[in-house]
Design a protein around this motif. Sequence first.
Motif, short mmCIF file in Angstrom:
data_model
loop_
_atom_site.label_atom_id
_atom_site.label_comp_id
_atom_site.label_asym_id
_atom_site.label_seq_id
_atom_site.Cartn_x
_atom_site.Cartn_y
_atom_site.Cartn_z
N GLY A 161 0.81 -1.22 0.00
CA GLY A 161 0.00 0.00 0.00
C GLY A 161 0.83 1.26 0.00
O GLY A 161 0.36 2.34 -0.36
N HIS A 162 2.09 1.12 0.41
CA HIS A 162 2.97 2.29 0.49
C HIS A 162 4.03 2.28 -0.59
O HIS A 162 5.09 2.88 -0.43
N VAL A 163 3.71 1.61 -1.68
CA VAL A 163 4.53 1.75 -2.89
C VAL A 163 4.03 2.99 -3.61
O VAL A 163 2.83 3.13 -3.87
N ARG A 171 0.60 13.64 -0.27
CA ARG A 171 1.37 13.01 0.79
C ARG A 171 0.49 11.99 1.51
O ARG A 171 -0.66 12.27 1.83
N CYS A 172 1.07 10.83 1.74
CA CYS A 172 0.38 9.73 2.42
C CYS A 172 0.56 9.91 3.94
O CYS A 172 1.47 10.60 4.39
N ALA A 173 -0.30 9.25 4.71
CA ALA A 173 -0.18 9.29 6.18
C ALA A 173 1.19 8.77 6.63
O ALA A 173 1.69 9.14 7.69
N CYS A 174 1.84 7.94 5.81
CA CYS A 174 3.14 7.37 6.18
C CYS A 174 4.27 8.37 5.97
O CYS A 174 5.40 8.13 6.41
N GLY A 175 3.99 9.48 5.28
CA GLY A 175 5.02 10.49 5.05
C GLY A 175 5.53 10.53 3.62
O GLY A 175 6.06 11.54 3.17
N GLY A 178 2.44 10.00 -2.93
CA GLY A 178 1.90 9.21 -4.04
C GLY A 178 1.80 7.72 -3.79
O GLY A 178 1.75 6.95 -4.75
N CYS A 179 1.73 7.30 -2.52
CA CYS A 179 1.49 5.88 -2.24
C CYS A 179 0.15 5.49 -2.85
O CYS A 179 -0.78 6.28 -2.88
N ILE A 180 0.04 4.25 -3.28
CA ILE A 180 -1.23 3.79 -3.86
C ILE A 180 -2.35 3.96 -2.83
O ILE A 180 -3.49 4.30 -3.20
ZN LIG Z 1 2.24 5.62 2.34
#
Ligand SMILES: [Zn+2]
Length: 316
Positions: A161-163, A171-175, A178-180
């Motif tokens: 999911g974080h590719v 920005r994704c919650a992971c930092g 463009g994460c899927i």
């Molecule tokens: Zn992510």
Amino acid sequence: MAEPVYLGVDIGGTKVAAGLVTAKGRILTQARAPMNSRGSAAEGLAAVLAAAGAATAGRRPAAAGISSPGPLDPRRGVVLNPPNLPCWRNFRLAAAAGRKLGVPVKVDNDANAAALAEARWGAGRGYGAVFYATLGTGVGAGLVLDGRIYHGRTGAAVEGGHVSVDWRGVRCACGKRGCIEALAAGPALAKRARALARREPAKARKLIEAAGGRVTGITGEAVGAAWRAGDAVAEEALRQTAEWYAIWLGNMVDVLEPEVIIFGGGMGALFAAWFPHIRKHMAAWTINRRAGEIPLRLARYGAEAGIAGAAALCLP
Ligand SMILES: [Zn+2]
């Protein structure tokens, strides 16, 4: 002798679900207990035991599996520091639950466990290399090779999911950008639909209706419902989102060349309805000229994927 049964425990942020599962993947019982993810470690464990006790109802399982949000260390059965479970920090869940339940306990993250259930009992049965994606409020993934979860060096592998599929993306919650997950999970689908509905509210009549009359009320579920009712804006939002999945799966095929790709999770069925579109676009995002031969399948397990997955962890 009676057929052995396994206890599967599925931990979420607000509830714990548990069930007894046969060695063939049939779920015999199901029970739930509320989870206070912000309480103490002992309260979190008590919720697990409450759900387990209700599900077993006196019957003794051969072993127990627990599916939990990650990150965790599956080899040691330690929950590290999941953002959705602040009650547990470096908590030895397998050991603590095993002492109370009196059976061996395995722990793994929810996407890995669900992937294993599909590979052993579900849509991935009979395939040696199974790539599973769970689509919902987030995107999770798991890889099962010859009946075993692929964990990588420390258990952190296949955080699909974080590719990133767009380095300039949101920005994704992971930092990362463009994460899927940030581009195509339920909240991203809803956001895309809201933007389209604001631009062309007349075309989004059914969608806005499905969202309780307000554009701001549009959720991923409302998009699915409106699309099934023939809404043009919901269709456009899904088409664009499906194209992100096509890019992502193209990358997955180039790295893994799985024998089957499975969609599960709360939005799995919705996006499985878009498999033909995803397949068409995927061809432009993989160098694998035989990618079109890889089956795209909907998961066998829906809401009970966590219980089945956890029980599958117990299989020899
Ligand atoms: Zn992510």
